[in-house]
Design a protein around this motif. Structure first.
Motif, PDB file in Angstrom:
ATOM      1  N   ALA A 209       0.819  -1.214   0.000  1.00  0.00           N
ATOM      2  CA  ALA A 209       0.000   0.000   0.000  1.00  0.00           C
ATOM      3  C   ALA A 209       0.851   1.260   0.000  1.00  0.00           C
ATOM      4  CB  ALA A 209      -0.930  -0.004   1.220  1.00  0.00           C
ATOM      5  N   ARG A 210       2.085   1.164   0.509  1.00  0.00           N
ATOM      6  CA  ARG A 210       2.964   2.336   0.549  1.00  0.00           C
ATOM      7  C   ARG A 210       3.593   2.637  -0.814  1.00  0.00           C
ATOM      8  NH1 ARG A 210       4.297   4.612   5.920  1.00  0.00           N
ATOM      9  NH2 ARG A 210       6.170   5.348   4.870  1.00  0.00           N
ATOM     10  N   GLY A 211       3.481   1.711  -1.762  1.00  0.00           N
ATOM     11  CA  GLY A 211       4.041   1.934  -3.091  1.00  0.00           C
ATOM     12  C   GLY A 211       5.550   2.081  -3.034  1.00  0.00           C
ATOM     13  N   ASN A 212       6.060   3.187  -3.570  1.00  0.00           N
ATOM     14  CA  ASN A 212       7.516   3.389  -3.615  1.00  0.00           C
ATOM     15  C   ASN A 212       8.039   4.175  -2.419  1.00  0.00           C
ATOM     16  OD1 ASN A 212       6.480   5.883  -4.163  1.00  0.00           O
ATOM     17  ND2 ASN A 212       7.561   6.191  -6.104  1.00  0.00           N
ATOM     18  N   GLU A 213       7.237   4.256  -1.371  1.00  0.00           N
ATOM     19  CA  GLU A 213       7.663   4.957  -0.154  1.00  0.00           C
ATOM     20  C   GLU A 213       8.061   3.939   0.920  1.00  0.00           C
ATOM     21  OE1 GLU A 213       5.891   8.075   3.180  1.00  0.00           O
ATOM     22  OE2 GLU A 213       4.716   7.565   1.403  1.00  0.00           O
ATOM     23  N   PRO A 214       9.362   3.764   1.186  1.00  0.00           N
ATOM     24  CA  PRO A 214       9.808   2.781   2.179  1.00  0.00           C
ATOM     25  C   PRO A 214       9.282   3.112   3.576  1.00  0.00           C
ATOM     26  CG  PRO A 214      11.640   3.523   0.817  1.00  0.00           C
ATOM     27  CD  PRO A 214      10.489   4.448   0.541  1.00  0.00           C
ATOM     28  N   VAL A 215       9.265   2.121   4.430  1.00  0.00           N
ATOM     29  CA  VAL A 215       8.737   2.284   5.779  1.00  0.00           C
ATOM     30  C   VAL A 215       9.776   1.816   6.789  1.00  0.00           C
ATOM     31  CG1 VAL A 215       7.666  -0.004   5.762  1.00  0.00           C
ATOM     32  CG2 VAL A 215       6.757   1.766   7.266  1.00  0.00           C
ATOM     33  N   THR A 216       9.789   2.408   7.966  1.00  0.00           N
ATOM     34  CA  THR A 216      10.710   2.008   9.033  1.00  0.00           C
ATOM     35  C   THR A 216      10.061   0.929   9.901  1.00  0.00           C
ATOM     36  OG1 THR A 216       9.899   3.653  10.612  1.00  0.00           O
ATOM     37  CG2 THR A 216      11.661   4.341   9.104  1.00  0.00           C
ATOM     38  N   VAL A 217      10.877   0.255  10.681  1.00  0.00           N
ATOM     39  CA  VAL A 217      10.358  -0.752  11.613  1.00  0.00           C
ATOM     40  C   VAL A 217       9.385  -0.101  12.593  1.00  0.00           C
ATOM     41  CG1 VAL A 217      10.952  -2.421  13.406  1.00  0.00           C
ATOM     42  CG2 VAL A 217      12.432  -2.159  11.416  1.00  0.00           C
ATOM     43  N   ARG A 218       9.744   1.065  13.066  1.00  0.00           N
ATOM     44  CA  ARG A 218       8.877   1.758  14.019  1.00  0.00           C
ATOM     45  C   ARG A 218       7.508   2.064  13.410  1.00  0.00           C
ATOM     46  NH1 ARG A 218      10.242   7.530  17.116  1.00  0.00           N
ATOM     47  NH2 ARG A 218       8.226   7.735  18.158  1.00  0.00           N
ATOM     48  N   GLU A 219       7.494   2.547  12.167  1.00  0.00           N
ATOM     49  CA  GLU A 219       6.227   2.854  11.513  1.00  0.00           C
ATOM     50  C   GLU A 219       5.373   1.603  11.331  1.00  0.00           C
ATOM     51  OE1 GLU A 219       7.262   6.697   8.683  1.00  0.00           O
ATOM     52  OE2 GLU A 219       7.983   4.710   8.089  1.00  0.00           O
ATOM     53  N   LEU A 220       6.015   0.488  10.995  1.00  0.00           N
ATOM     54  CA  LEU A 220       5.278  -0.768  10.853  1.00  0.00           C
ATOM     55  C   LEU A 220       4.699  -1.210  12.188  1.00  0.00           C
ATOM     56  CD1 LEU A 220       7.333  -3.008   8.397  1.00  0.00           C
ATOM     57  CD2 LEU A 220       4.934  -2.345   8.172  1.00  0.00           C
ATOM     58  N   CYS A 221       5.489  -1.110  13.237  1.00  0.00           N
ATOM     59  CA  CYS A 221       5.022  -1.508  14.570  1.00  0.00           C
ATOM     60  C   CYS A 221       3.829  -0.667  15.001  1.00  0.00           C
ATOM     61  CB  CYS A 221       6.147  -1.365  15.587  1.00  0.00           C
ATOM     62  SG  CYS A 221       7.491  -2.547  15.385  1.00  0.00           S
ATOM     63  N   GLU A 222       3.899   0.635  14.735  1.00  0.00           N
ATOM     64  CA  GLU A 222       2.795   1.516  15.115  1.00  0.00           C
ATOM     65  C   GLU A 222       1.551   1.229  14.277  1.00  0.00           C
ATOM     66  OE1 GLU A 222       4.405   5.403  14.620  1.00  0.00           O
ATOM     67  OE2 GLU A 222       5.483   5.387  16.542  1.00  0.00           O
ATOM     68  N   ALA A 223       1.738   0.969  12.993  1.00  0.00           N
ATOM     69  CA  ALA A 223       0.599   0.709  12.107  1.00  0.00           C
ATOM     70  C   ALA A 223      -0.093  -0.602  12.445  1.00  0.00           C
ATOM     71  CB  ALA A 223       1.068   0.697  10.656  1.00  0.00           C
TER      72      ALA A 223
END
Length: 270
Positions: free
Chosen positions: A34-48
């Protein structure tokens, strides 16, 4: 101290107790996609996802090693991996209905000189399975596999118009978010729009996803539950009453031809 996850399963929609780690893996891949070409951090994944950092980091490293996720050199940013592409390509290559519809999408697009799409409902979104771009004007290239809310697309509204209130609610998010100033965000107004779709036999997206574009859609009622549809996107400045009539007739004709082919083949889809 960081809370540890239990190994208990999760109850699926079919009443079967699923595997929590498998559900978490799929959720990670869906968030990254869903984020497409925008990488995500571990912290952002944990919060989501409401997951502890330790288990999330271990899961990401496993998925990275297997090629389903990719990371930067510091292992701090993550995005979808090449294995997901291979799985998606296989879906497109083996879907029997897509093999029937795709040539007709290309044909009607060339005849109308407009962009034509074929999509399928997946929960609250329409997934674009085939697109043929118009050569008559410049526009950002549409991407197969992209997802857009069903409630704001002509593809989606063509499908949603076949549902009763309970079925409709199951395919709507908790709140309808405006993608443009023209997006319908009231459930009552959406139901009125879907009633109009049923009455005229086709749906309209009037700049509800993209400013300057009007889209028309027709459902492909092939499966036991309607999930598929065709649509045509037209810049408003190119649209005349005569051209609009031509587009709707072409979409209906294409849908009828597709239905006849599928029924003639028998057992093509369930």
């Amino acid at each position: 101290m960081e809370q540890q996850e239990t190994t208990e399963g999760v109850l699926t929609g079919h009443g079967v107790r699923g595997v929590k780690s498998a559900a978490r893996t799929v959720e990670v891949l869906e968030v990254l996609a869903a984020r497409g070409n925008e990488p995500v951090t571990v912290r952002e994944l944990c919060e989501a996802m409401g997951a502890p950092r330790s288990s999330m980091y271990a899961l990401l490293r496993t998925l990275t090693d297997l090629g389903w996720v990719r990371s930067d050199s510091t292992h701090s940013l993550y995005s979808i991996g090449i294995r997901a592409l291979l799985a998606g390509t296989t879906y497109l290559d083996t879907d029997p209905l897509l093999q029937v519809v795709h040539p007709h999408v290309e044909q009607v697009s060339k005849r109308l000189e407009e962009t034509v799409h074929y999509g399928r409902l997946d929960r609250t979104d329409m997934v674009y399975l085939a697109t043929h771009q118009s050569t008559a004007y410049e526009r950002t290239r549409n991407r197969v596999g992209r997802r857009l809310p069903a409630y704001s697309t002509s593809l989606g509204k063509a499908v949603l118009a076949h549902f009763d209130d309970a079925e409709l609610e199951a395919h709507l998010p908790p709140s309808l978010t405006a993608l443009t100033p023209h997006t319908i965000i009231s459930r009552a107004a959406l139901k009125e729009d879907l009633a109009a779709t049923r009455e005229r036999g086709y749906s309209i997206d009037d700049e509800e996803n993209t400013p300057g574009l009007r889209c028309f859609g027709v459902a492909l009622p092939i499966r036991s539950g309607v999930t598929d549809a065709l649509s045509c996107s037209v810049p408003i400045e190119r649209l005349t009453p005569e051209h609009e009539k031509e587009i709707i007739e072409a979409l209906r004709s294409t849908a009828d031809i597709t239905l006849q082919i599928v029924r003639g083949l028998g057992g093509l889809v369930s």
